[in-house]
Design a protein around this motif. Structure first.
Motif, PDB file in Angstrom:
ATOM      1  N   ALA A 155       0.829  -1.207   0.000  1.00 35.64           N
ATOM      2  CA  ALA A 155       0.000   0.000   0.000  1.00 35.64           C
ATOM      3  C   ALA A 155       0.863   1.256   0.000  1.00 35.64           C
ATOM      4  N   ILE A 156       1.953   1.249   0.749  1.00 35.30           N
ATOM      5  CA  ILE A 156       2.857   2.411   0.739  1.00 35.30           C
ATOM      6  C   ILE A 156       3.480   2.575  -0.636  1.00 35.30           C
ATOM      7  N   ALA A 157       3.882   1.471  -1.263  1.00 31.52           N
ATOM      8  CA  ALA A 157       4.432   1.560  -2.621  1.00 31.52           C
ATOM      9  C   ALA A 157       3.404   2.125  -3.590  1.00 31.52           C
ATOM     10  N   LEU A 158       2.158   1.734  -3.453  1.00 32.78           N
ATOM     11  CA  LEU A 158       1.096   2.230  -4.334  1.00 32.78           C
ATOM     12  C   LEU A 158       0.833   3.713  -4.094  1.00 32.78           C
ATOM     13  N   VAL A 159       0.870   4.139  -2.848  1.00 35.13           N
ATOM     14  CA  VAL A 159       0.695   5.562  -2.541  1.00 35.13           C
ATOM     15  C   VAL A 159       1.812   6.375  -3.184  1.00 35.13           C
ATOM     16  N   LEU A 160       3.032   5.877  -3.120  1.00 37.74           N
ATOM     17  CA  LEU A 160       4.169   6.617  -3.660  1.00 37.74           C
ATOM     18  C   LEU A 160       4.228   6.598  -5.180  1.00 37.74           C
ATOM     19  N   MET A 161       3.789   5.505  -5.820  1.00 40.99           N
ATOM     20  CA  MET A 161       3.938   5.365  -7.268  1.00 40.99           C
ATOM     21  C   MET A 161       2.724   5.804  -8.056  1.00 40.99           C
ATOM     22  N   GLY A 162       1.541   5.718  -7.492  1.00 44.05           N
ATOM     23  CA  GLY A 162       0.339   6.115  -8.222  1.00 44.05           C
ATOM     24  C   GLY A 162      -0.308   4.960  -8.951  1.00 44.05           C
ATOM     25  N   PRO A 163      -1.404   5.229  -9.659  1.00 44.51           N
ATOM     26  CA  PRO A 163      -2.223   4.160 -10.216  1.00 44.51           C
ATOM     27  C   PRO A 163      -1.760   3.597 -11.551  1.00 44.51           C
ATOM     28  N   GLY A 164      -1.047   4.337 -12.353  1.00 49.91           N
ATOM     29  CA  GLY A 164      -0.654   3.873 -13.680  1.00 49.91           C
ATOM     30  C   GLY A 164      -1.655   4.276 -14.748  1.00 49.91           C
ATOM     31  N   ALA A 165      -1.333   3.958 -15.983  1.00 52.46           N
ATOM     32  CA  ALA A 165      -2.138   4.415 -17.126  1.00 52.46           C
ATOM     33  C   ALA A 165      -3.472   3.687 -17.241  1.00 52.46           C
ATOM     34  N   TRP A 166      -3.552   2.477 -16.729  1.00 52.80           N
ATOM     35  CA  TRP A 166      -4.792   1.706 -16.855  1.00 52.80           C
ATOM     36  C   TRP A 166      -5.631   1.869 -15.601  1.00 52.80           C
ATOM     37  N   SER A 167      -6.114   3.087 -15.380  1.00 52.85           N
ATOM     38  CA  SER A 167      -6.906   3.390 -14.198  1.00 52.85           C
ATOM     39  C   SER A 167      -7.885   4.502 -14.526  1.00 52.85           C
ATOM     40  N   SER A 168      -8.911   4.612 -13.709  1.00 49.35           N
ATOM     41  CA  SER A 168      -9.863   5.701 -13.918  1.00 49.35           C
ATOM     42  C   SER A 168      -9.245   7.042 -13.538  1.00 49.35           C
ATOM     43  N   ASP A 169      -8.242   7.046 -12.647  1.00 53.23           N
ATOM     44  CA  ASP A 169      -7.532   8.280 -12.332  1.00 53.23           C
ATOM     45  C   ASP A 169      -6.819   8.834 -13.562  1.00 53.23           C
ATOM     46  N   ALA A 170      -6.200   7.960 -14.346  1.00 54.50           N
ATOM     47  CA  ALA A 170      -5.502   8.409 -15.548  1.00 54.50           C
ATOM     48  C   ALA A 170      -6.478   8.985 -16.563  1.00 54.50           C
ATOM     49  N   VAL A 171      -7.666   8.392 -16.648  1.00 54.63           N
ATOM     50  CA  VAL A 171      -8.674   8.908 -17.573  1.00 54.63           C
ATOM     51  C   VAL A 171      -9.186  10.264 -17.099  1.00 54.63           C
ATOM     52  N   SER A 172      -9.398  10.395 -15.800  1.00 54.71           N
ATOM     53  CA  SER A 172      -9.937  11.639 -15.250  1.00 54.71           C
ATOM     54  C   SER A 172      -8.916  12.762 -15.182  1.00 54.71           C
ATOM     55  N   PHE A 173      -7.684  12.442 -14.767  1.00 51.69           N
ATOM     56  CA  PHE A 173      -6.702  13.485 -14.492  1.00 51.69           C
ATOM     57  C   PHE A 173      -5.462  13.405 -15.361  1.00 51.69           C
ATOM     58  N   GLY A 174      -5.472  12.591 -16.405  1.00 53.20           N
ATOM     59  CA  GLY A 174      -4.294  12.373 -17.235  1.00 53.20           C
ATOM     60  C   GLY A 174      -3.920  13.564 -18.079  1.00 53.20           C
ATOM     61  N   ARG A 175      -3.122  13.294 -19.069  1.00 56.31           N
ATOM     62  CA  ARG A 175      -2.580  14.335 -19.933  1.00 56.31           C
ATOM     63  C   ARG A 175      -3.699  15.077 -20.642  1.00 56.31           C
ATOM     64  N   ARG A 176      -3.616  16.381 -20.611  1.00 53.24           N
ATOM     65  CA  ARG A 176      -4.589  17.250 -21.279  1.00 53.24           C
ATOM     66  C   ARG A 176      -3.885  18.024 -22.381  1.00 53.24           C
TER      67      ARG A 176
END
Length: 124
Positions: free
Chosen positions: A91-112
């Motif tokens: 979980a700490i590694a995931l907090v530090l590294m983030g979700p990656g490109a295949w995630s809803s976070d990347a779709v919502s907040f990715g490159r604009r």
């Protein structure tokens, strides 16, 4: 400025982050079942958090919040201490590294891409 590519890596690294999200989600569910027995509110929240982690929704926040399950569980028993330790590390590694490109976070907040209109500076 951090580019969207750096925040949401794809390819092999994105696949690794997807597997890490799935590992944290599964250990979260296993810990909640081992620690809290029958169905209750904490198990429901753990399953909801695991679903959010699987789809990559608010990954860093939920992975950080999932660290509470092992802390709450240590008051109950220490039978699953190795699983809790692995969950905390993942979980700490995931907090530090983030979700990656295949995630809803990347779709919502990715490159604009921002397209500015042409300016005619001839009048200046």
């Amino acid at each position: 400025m951090i580019s969207g590519l750096a925040l949401y890596p794809g390819g092999a690294m994105g696949a690794g982050l997807l597997l890490l999200r799935l590992a944290v989600a599964s250990s979260l569910v296993m810990l909640s079942v081992l620690r809290f027995g029958g169905a209750n509110l904490l198990q429901f929240l753990a399953v909801l958090a695991a679903i959010c982690l699987c789809i990559g929704f608010r990954t860093r926040i939920i992975a950080g919040a999932s660290l509470l399950i092992p802390i709450l569980g240590f008051a109950a028993s220490t039978d699953a201490a190795p699983l809790a330790a692995l969950h905390v590390i993942d979980a700490i590694a995931l907090v530090l590294m983030g979700p990656g490109a295949w995630s809803s976070d990347a779709v919502s907040f990715g490159r604009r891409t921002v397209t500015l209109p042409d300016r005619n500076d001839a009048g200046v």
